[in-house]
Design an enzyme around this catalytic site. Structure first.
Site, mmCIF file in Angstrom:
data_model
loop_
_atom_site.group_PDB
_atom_site.id
_atom_site.type_symbol
_atom_site.label_atom_id
_atom_site.label_comp_id
_atom_site.label_asym_id
_atom_site.label_seq_id
_atom_site.Cartn_x
_atom_site.Cartn_y
_atom_site.Cartn_z
ATOM 1 N N LEU A 160 94.288 92.207 102.878
ATOM 2 C CA LEU A 160 94.629 93.627 102.732
ATOM 3 C C LEU A 160 93.584 94.528 103.387
ATOM 4 O O LEU A 160 93.276 95.618 102.908
ATOM 5 C CB LEU A 160 94.804 94.004 101.257
ATOM 6 C CG LEU A 160 95.915 93.262 100.512
ATOM 7 C CD1 LEU A 160 96.009 93.729 99.071
ATOM 8 C CD2 LEU A 160 97.261 93.439 101.218
ATOM 9 N N LYS A 162 82.213 91.364 117.838
ATOM 10 C CA LYS A 162 82.276 90.065 118.517
ATOM 11 C C LYS A 162 82.828 90.305 119.921
ATOM 12 O O LYS A 162 84.030 90.482 120.114
ATOM 13 C CB LYS A 162 83.163 89.062 117.793
ATOM 14 C CG LYS A 162 82.963 87.630 118.339
ATOM 15 C CD LYS A 162 84.165 86.735 118.167
ATOM 16 C CE LYS A 162 85.172 86.846 119.259
ATOM 17 N NZ LYS A 162 84.693 86.391 120.609
ATOM 18 N N PRO A 163 81.938 90.319 120.925
ATOM 19 C CA PRO A 163 82.416 90.510 122.291
ATOM 20 C C PRO A 163 83.070 89.242 122.819
ATOM 21 O O PRO A 163 82.890 88.155 122.269
ATOM 22 C CB PRO A 163 81.134 90.838 123.064
ATOM 23 C CG PRO A 163 80.047 90.155 122.291
ATOM 24 C CD PRO A 163 80.478 90.179 120.843
ATOM 25 N N SER A 164 83.816 89.387 123.902
ATOM 26 C CA SER A 164 84.400 88.219 124.547
ATOM 27 C C SER A 164 83.309 87.234 124.941
ATOM 28 O O SER A 164 82.233 87.626 125.405
ATOM 29 C CB SER A 164 85.179 88.649 125.799
ATOM 30 O OG SER A 164 85.507 87.527 126.597
ATOM 31 N N GLU A 165 83.595 85.958 124.788
ATOM 32 C CA GLU A 165 82.625 84.938 125.186
ATOM 33 C C GLU A 165 82.409 84.925 126.698
ATOM 34 O O GLU A 165 81.411 84.379 127.186
ATOM 35 C CB GLU A 165 83.091 83.550 124.727
ATOM 36 C CG GLU A 165 84.391 83.058 125.337
ATOM 37 C CD GLU A 165 85.624 83.516 124.571
ATOM 38 O OE1 GLU A 165 86.710 82.968 124.836
ATOM 39 O OE2 GLU A 165 85.497 84.416 123.710
ATOM 40 N N GLY A 183 100.622 96.429 120.076
ATOM 41 C CA GLY A 183 99.634 96.668 119.038
ATOM 42 C C GLY A 183 100.069 97.633 117.951
ATOM 43 O O GLY A 183 101.205 98.116 117.922
ATOM 44 N N GLU A 201 93.380 104.014 119.339
ATOM 45 C CA GLU A 201 91.978 104.338 119.544
ATOM 46 C C GLU A 201 91.876 105.805 119.945
ATOM 47 O O GLU A 201 92.879 106.463 120.233
ATOM 48 C CB GLU A 201 91.387 103.454 120.648
ATOM 49 C CG GLU A 201 91.407 101.977 120.310
ATOM 50 C CD GLU A 201 90.851 101.116 121.438
ATOM 51 O OE1 GLU A 201 91.043 101.480 122.618
ATOM 52 O OE2 GLU A 201 90.230 100.094 121.139
ATOM 53 N N GLU A 241 102.741 89.580 131.168
ATOM 54 C CA GLU A 241 101.505 90.216 131.596
ATOM 55 C C GLU A 241 100.688 89.212 132.416
ATOM 56 O O GLU A 241 100.174 88.231 131.894
ATOM 57 C CB GLU A 241 100.714 90.680 130.376
ATOM 58 C CG GLU A 241 99.516 91.528 130.702
ATOM 59 C CD GLU A 241 98.839 92.084 129.452
ATOM 60 O OE1 GLU A 241 98.299 93.192 129.519
ATOM 61 O OE2 GLU A 241 98.859 91.393 128.404
ATOM 62 N N GLU A 258 94.943 96.915 119.886
ATOM 63 C CA GLU A 258 95.437 97.348 121.192
ATOM 64 C C GLU A 258 95.662 96.082 121.985
ATOM 65 O O GLU A 258 94.709 95.376 122.331
ATOM 66 C CB GLU A 258 94.416 98.277 121.855
ATOM 67 C CG GLU A 258 94.985 99.028 123.047
ATOM 68 C CD GLU A 258 94.504 98.463 124.361
ATOM 69 O OE1 GLU A 258 95.176 97.514 124.851
ATOM 70 O OE2 GLU A 258 93.490 98.930 124.884
ATOM 71 N N LYS A 291 105.277 99.903 120.927
ATOM 72 C CA LYS A 291 106.022 98.718 120.520
ATOM 73 C C LYS A 291 105.042 97.705 119.955
ATOM 74 O O LYS A 291 103.876 97.675 120.352
ATOM 75 C CB LYS A 291 106.773 98.114 121.714
ATOM 76 C CG LYS A 291 107.875 99.000 122.282
ATOM 77 C CD LYS A 291 108.560 98.318 123.460
ATOM 78 C CE LYS A 291 109.674 99.165 124.035
ATOM 79 N NZ LYS A 291 110.318 98.521 125.209
ATOM 80 N N CYS A 295 95.118 96.574 130.431
ATOM 81 C CA CYS A 295 96.336 96.520 129.627
ATOM 82 C C CYS A 295 97.344 97.580 130.032
ATOM 83 O O CYS A 295 98.527 97.474 129.698
ATOM 84 C CB CYS A 295 95.976 96.677 128.147
ATOM 85 S SG CYS A 295 94.898 98.089 127.853
ATOM 86 N N LYS A 297 85.289 101.822 120.130
ATOM 87 C CA LYS A 297 85.429 101.407 118.743
ATOM 88 C C LYS A 297 84.176 101.730 117.922
ATOM 89 O O LYS A 297 84.264 102.160 116.760
ATOM 90 C CB LYS A 297 85.696 99.901 118.678
ATOM 91 C CG LYS A 297 86.967 99.437 119.379
ATOM 92 C CD LYS A 297 87.106 97.923 119.320
ATOM 93 C CE LYS A 297 88.264 97.409 120.156
ATOM 94 N NZ LYS A 297 89.570 97.907 119.748
#
Length: 517
Positions: free
Chosen positions: A243, A174-177, A471, A475, A397, A249, A467, A283, A160
């Site tokens: 907006l 903001k990364p995962s905690e 998402g 990317e 999942e 993803e 679908k 994923c 990203k």
């Protein structure tokens, strides 16, 4: 003693106002670090700073060649920093070091790719009628927010960050905690490479506080998230209210079809890689294995042998010979246990391999499995006919090392089973019939379809869902770069003064014709 990590804001480490986040080693359950977290006030100040930096033009209006040179420097310095980043990535994710030794060095390709794209991108000139020169420019959006997950902290962040910086934006990640540390260290690398202060910022924190404050700020012009479908829809609703541009993803439940022409051992190798890499926490993990009934017994025999071999060689993630690490957290372990137990207890499924949490001491290297969140690589099959299709684990999942294997009789059956999901991110096909490969791949509802391979990921190749549950947007590639820009159309009239006076006086006297457009 635990180490404390600060936020990365305006080119330096800064404290956050929220409570410290404990960072756990999933292999041992030990809290080995703590991380400062951003409050809503921290978020507001960082966004304002990023916006001011963007408006200054120090990066947003710098030449594309300068940005390309800096991105190349990012690649060089990232390469030098790899040993420390890999060790930290292994510690915070629990991923086997053999995986991270392969994955993390590949990240430099994204910086190099987008540096090259900047140098060769052409400006379109449109065939506008009349003596008009109409050309297009891609200009940056402004402040963009990126929310990254725990499973591939550096990989997904760089996927990203590289296009966003190439386009000239100011970026806040903001990364995962659960896994914020390696992304924080990127700040030092990018600063040394020449990214100006305020252009790249990292704000750790929890979604309910830090994430919400980021995505609802009206100065944010794009939100790019990788995560679960529920969270993705919630974030999209907030971003849409402003907006702002949105890329997501999200979830996956990838089918993998094995036709009778496939080499069975190649297919077994492909299934185990596609299913058990990252302990199944990807994923695009191939979790629904759809096999031609004529070769099902042979494939299951090979698959069980391979899966048992992986389980026997599991141990400490920092052991170079360990095959697979733990799940990320106790919560994730409980989720996998619940889905598998429910399928087994219902009588609709039986386990050919695995099926439970790992306990006791590893015979491979002495690791105490009971201290971490290790789960056996698991193969589930139907107890009779196709009754396993009624289980939640066929549809939901699990995000763990669990696969469901079902049989099919015809090509049409295989396609129907593959598309029997709300998700449509990745898919795999194994066949030696080239015509079949083309024919079936066109009918699979997935944004990415691999044939005789799995989980190939290149900076130039788009990566996104087909679908909505998987998402929106994609990317990688040129599409990702353009998603971080807006198109500016510039139209220059090069007619002579005399001609313009004759043709462009809309309110001239008389009833003569006038132009429109």
């Amino acid at each position: 003693m635990t180490e404390t990590y600060l936020m990365w804001v305006a080119g330096s480490e800064q404290p956050g106002e929220e409570e410290l986040i404990p960072v756990e080693d999933p292999a041992t359950g030990e809290i080995f670090a703590r991380c400062h977290a951003a409050s809503a006030s921290d978020v507001e100040r960082t966004i304002a700073l990023a916006q001011t930096t963007f408006k200054s033009g120090i990066w947003s209006k710098s030449s594309r060649h300068h940005r390309a040179d800096v991105l190349d420097k990012c690649a060089t310095l990232l390469t030098e920093a790899l040993p420390g980043l890999i060790a930290l990535e292994v510690r915070q994710t629990g991923r086997a070091v053999r995986e991270m030794n392969a994955q993390v060095p590949s990240l430099v390709r994204w910086f190099k790719y987008y540096a090259s794209l900047l140098r060769v991108e052409e400006q379109p000139v449109l065939p506008t009628a009349g003596k008009l020169h109409n050309f297009l420019q891609s200009v940056p959006l402004g402040v963009v927010v990126q929310i990254t997950p725990f499973n591939h902290p550096l990989l997904i962040a760089v996927k990203k960050i590289a296009p966003a910086l190439a386009a000239g934006n100011s970026v806040i990640v903001k990364p995962s905690e659960l896994t914020p540390l390696s992304t924080l260290l990127l700040g030092r690398v990018l600063k040394e490479a020449g990214i100006p202060d305020g252009v790249f910022n990292v704000l750790p924190g929890y979604g309910a506080v830090t994430g919400k404050a980021l995505v609802q700020n009206p100065l944010v012009r794009k939100v790019d998230v990788t995560g679960g479908t529920v969270a993705g829809r919630a974030i999209g609703g907030i971003a849409g209210g402003n907006l702002a541009r949105y890329t997501a993803e999200l979830g996956g439940k990838a089918p993998l079809i094995v036709f009778d022409t496939a080499d069975v051992q190649l297919a077994v190798n492909g299934i185990t890689f596609g299913s058990f890499i990252a302990s199944g926490q990807t994923c695009i993990a191939s979790t629904r294995i759809i096999v031609d009934g004529k070769i099902l017994p042979q494939l299951l025999e090979g698959l069980k042998t391979k899966t048992d071999s992986i389980a026997q060689r599991m141990g400490a993630p920092n052991n170079p010979e360990s095959m697979m690490g733990p799940l990320i957290s106790a919560k994730q372990l409980r989720n996998v246990e619940t889905l598998v137990s429910e399928a087994l207890d219902s009588g609709n499924a039986k386990a050919m391999a695995g099926g439970s949490r790992m306990q006791g001491i590893s015979s491979f290297d002495g690791t105490d499995f009971s201290k971490g969140y290790f789960y056996q690589p698991t193969i589930l099959v139907s107890s009779e006919e196709d009754i396993i299709l009624a289980t939640r684990i066929w549809r939901e999942e699990a995000f763990g090392p669990v696969i469901v294997v079902v049989a099919f009789n015809t090509e049409e059956d295989a396609i129907r089973l593959a598309n029997d999901s709300e998700f449509g991110l990745g898919a795999g096909i194994w066949t030696q019939d080239l015509a079949q490969a083309f024919r079936v791949s066109e009918q699979i509802d997935a944004g990415i379809t691999w044939v005789n391979t799995h989980h190939r990921n290149d900076p130039s190749s788009p990566w996104g869902g087909a679908k909505s549950s998987s998402g929106v947007g994609s990317e990688n590639g040129i599409d990702a770069y353009h998603a971080y820009t807006t198109t500016k159309s510039i139209i220059i009239n090069y007619a002579s003064t005399e001609e313009a006076l004759s043709t462009d006086d809309w309110f001239k006297a008389g009833a003569g014709s006038v132009r429109y457009g």
